[in-house]
Design a protein around this motif. Sequence first.
Motif, PDB file in Angstrom:
ATOM      1  N   ASP A  47       0.813  -1.225   0.000  1.00  0.00           N
ATOM      2  CA  ASP A  47       0.000   0.000   0.000  1.00  0.00           C
ATOM      3  C   ASP A  47       0.844   1.271   0.000  1.00  0.00           C
ATOM      4  O   ASP A  47       0.313   2.377   0.041  1.00  0.00           O
ATOM      5  CB  ASP A  47      -0.981   0.007   1.170  1.00  0.00           C
ATOM      6  CG  ASP A  47      -0.307   0.111   2.531  1.00  0.00           C
ATOM      7  OD1 ASP A  47       0.948   0.174   2.606  1.00  0.00           O
ATOM      8  OD2 ASP A  47      -1.035   0.130   3.544  1.00  0.00           O
ATOM      9  N   GLY A  48       2.177   1.123  -0.045  1.00  0.00           N
ATOM     10  CA  GLY A  48       3.066   2.278  -0.072  1.00  0.00           C
ATOM     11  C   GLY A  48       3.523   2.749   1.295  1.00  0.00           C
ATOM     12  O   GLY A  48       4.377   3.629   1.390  1.00  0.00           O
ATOM     13  N   SER A  49       2.986   2.166   2.361  1.00  0.00           N
ATOM     14  CA  SER A  49       3.445   2.514   3.704  1.00  0.00           C
ATOM     15  C   SER A  49       4.659   1.659   4.043  1.00  0.00           C
ATOM     16  O   SER A  49       5.014   0.736   3.304  1.00  0.00           O
ATOM     17  CB  SER A  49       2.330   2.318   4.736  1.00  0.00           C
ATOM     18  OG  SER A  49       2.004   0.942   4.855  1.00  0.00           O
ATOM     19  N   TYR A  50       5.307   1.989   5.149  1.00  0.00           N
ATOM     20  CA  TYR A  50       6.524   1.299   5.564  1.00  0.00           C
ATOM     21  C   TYR A  50       6.357   0.756   6.971  1.00  0.00           C
ATOM     22  O   TYR A  50       5.711   1.377   7.813  1.00  0.00           O
ATOM     23  CB  TYR A  50       7.721   2.258   5.536  1.00  0.00           C
ATOM     24  CG  TYR A  50       8.076   2.685   4.133  1.00  0.00           C
ATOM     25  CD1 TYR A  50       9.095   2.048   3.438  1.00  0.00           C
ATOM     26  CD2 TYR A  50       7.374   3.698   3.499  1.00  0.00           C
ATOM     27  CE1 TYR A  50       9.410   2.421   2.143  1.00  0.00           C
ATOM     28  CE2 TYR A  50       7.678   4.072   2.200  1.00  0.00           C
ATOM     29  CZ  TYR A  50       8.691   3.433   1.538  1.00  0.00           C
ATOM     30  OH  TYR A  50       8.992   3.796   0.245  1.00  0.00           O
ATOM     31  N   LEU A  51       6.958  -0.399   7.213  1.00  0.00           N
ATOM     32  CA  LEU A  51       7.125  -0.941   8.562  1.00  0.00           C
ATOM     33  C   LEU A  51       8.613  -0.902   8.847  1.00  0.00           C
ATOM     34  O   LEU A  51       9.421  -1.405   8.066  1.00  0.00           O
ATOM     35  CB  LEU A  51       6.630  -2.384   8.657  1.00  0.00           C
ATOM     36  CG  LEU A  51       5.146  -2.613   8.474  1.00  0.00           C
ATOM     37  CD1 LEU A  51       4.836  -4.109   8.564  1.00  0.00           C
ATOM     38  CD2 LEU A  51       4.347  -1.842   9.505  1.00  0.00           C
ATOM     39  N   ASP A  52       8.970  -0.285   9.954  1.00  0.00           N
ATOM     40  CA  ASP A  52      10.364  -0.171  10.365  1.00  0.00           C
ATOM     41  C   ASP A  52      10.454  -0.875  11.713  1.00  0.00           C
ATOM     42  O   ASP A  52       9.980  -0.362  12.721  1.00  0.00           O
ATOM     43  CB  ASP A  52      10.746   1.307  10.469  1.00  0.00           C
ATOM     44  CG  ASP A  52      12.241   1.541  10.389  1.00  0.00           C
ATOM     45  OD1 ASP A  52      13.010   0.562  10.477  1.00  0.00           O
ATOM     46  OD2 ASP A  52      12.634   2.711  10.241  1.00  0.00           O
ATOM     47  N   ILE A  53      11.007  -2.070  11.720  1.00  0.00           N
ATOM     48  CA  ILE A  53      10.984  -2.937  12.900  1.00  0.00           C
ATOM     49  C   ILE A  53      12.355  -2.927  13.558  1.00  0.00           C
ATOM     50  O   ILE A  53      13.347  -3.309  12.941  1.00  0.00           O
ATOM     51  CB  ILE A  53      10.566  -4.357  12.503  1.00  0.00           C
ATOM     52  CG1 ILE A  53       9.206  -4.312  11.792  1.00  0.00           C
ATOM     53  CG2 ILE A  53      10.541  -5.273  13.724  1.00  0.00           C
ATOM     54  CD1 ILE A  53       8.841  -5.581  11.080  1.00  0.00           C
ATOM     55  N   TRP A  54      12.386  -2.459  14.795  1.00  0.00           N
ATOM     56  CA  TRP A  54      13.631  -2.360  15.561  1.00  0.00           C
ATOM     57  C   TRP A  54      13.609  -3.409  16.657  1.00  0.00           C
ATOM     58  O   TRP A  54      12.659  -3.496  17.433  1.00  0.00           O
ATOM     59  CB  TRP A  54      13.775  -0.975  16.171  1.00  0.00           C
ATOM     60  CG  TRP A  54      13.900   0.147  15.187  1.00  0.00           C
ATOM     61  CD1 TRP A  54      13.638   0.102  13.837  1.00  0.00           C
ATOM     62  CD2 TRP A  54      14.295   1.476  15.456  1.00  0.00           C
ATOM     63  NE1 TRP A  54      13.854   1.328  13.272  1.00  0.00           N
ATOM     64  CE2 TRP A  54      14.259   2.200  14.252  1.00  0.00           C
ATOM     65  CE3 TRP A  54      14.679   2.130  16.613  1.00  0.00           C
ATOM     66  CZ2 TRP A  54      14.593   3.532  14.162  1.00  0.00           C
ATOM     67  CZ3 TRP A  54      15.004   3.475  16.537  1.00  0.00           C
ATOM     68  CH2 TRP A  54      14.972   4.162  15.319  1.00  0.00           C
ATOM     69  N   ARG A  55      14.674  -4.171  16.763  1.00  0.00           N
ATOM     70  CA  ARG A  55      14.758  -5.266  17.740  1.00  0.00           C
ATOM     71  C   ARG A  55      15.736  -4.917  18.858  1.00  0.00           C
ATOM     72  O   ARG A  55      16.834  -4.415  18.608  1.00  0.00           O
ATOM     73  CB  ARG A  55      15.221  -6.546  17.036  1.00  0.00           C
ATOM     74  CG  ARG A  55      15.249  -7.741  17.960  1.00  0.00           C
ATOM     75  CD  ARG A  55      15.829  -8.941  17.215  1.00  0.00           C
ATOM     76  NE  ARG A  55      16.003 -10.045  18.126  1.00  0.00           N
ATOM     77  CZ  ARG A  55      15.238 -11.120  18.146  1.00  0.00           C
ATOM     78  NH1 ARG A  55      14.273 -11.258  17.278  1.00  0.00           N
ATOM     79  NH2 ARG A  55      15.469 -12.079  19.015  1.00  0.00           N
TER      80      ARG A  55
END
Length: 96
Positions: A47-55
């Motif tokens: 959908d053009g959005s971003y997920l930025d996953i920090w561990r």
Amino acid sequence: MAVVRTHRYTVVTGKLAQLLEQRTLLLRGIRSANAAFTAATLIRQDDGSYLDIWRWESAEAMRGATDRLQNFPLAAATAALTTGHSVVDGKVLDER
């Protein structure tokens, strides 16, 4: 127990290259100040959005680093390149 903080956002039109550059510098700075910051994964969704996953190694380490984010001026500058930013935290229960 490892935890993740998932940021969901949309990038301001025409600012993706700048966001990627600033994000790299920001992550480098956070990582050098926080050994418990173990990974960051950026995903562009259909959908053009971003997920930025920090561990992080633990919730305590993540909270401590979050409390010190004001020490990283690049954090606010990078967030300014996004819209519709939301954050969800979670515990890693299983990895294979």
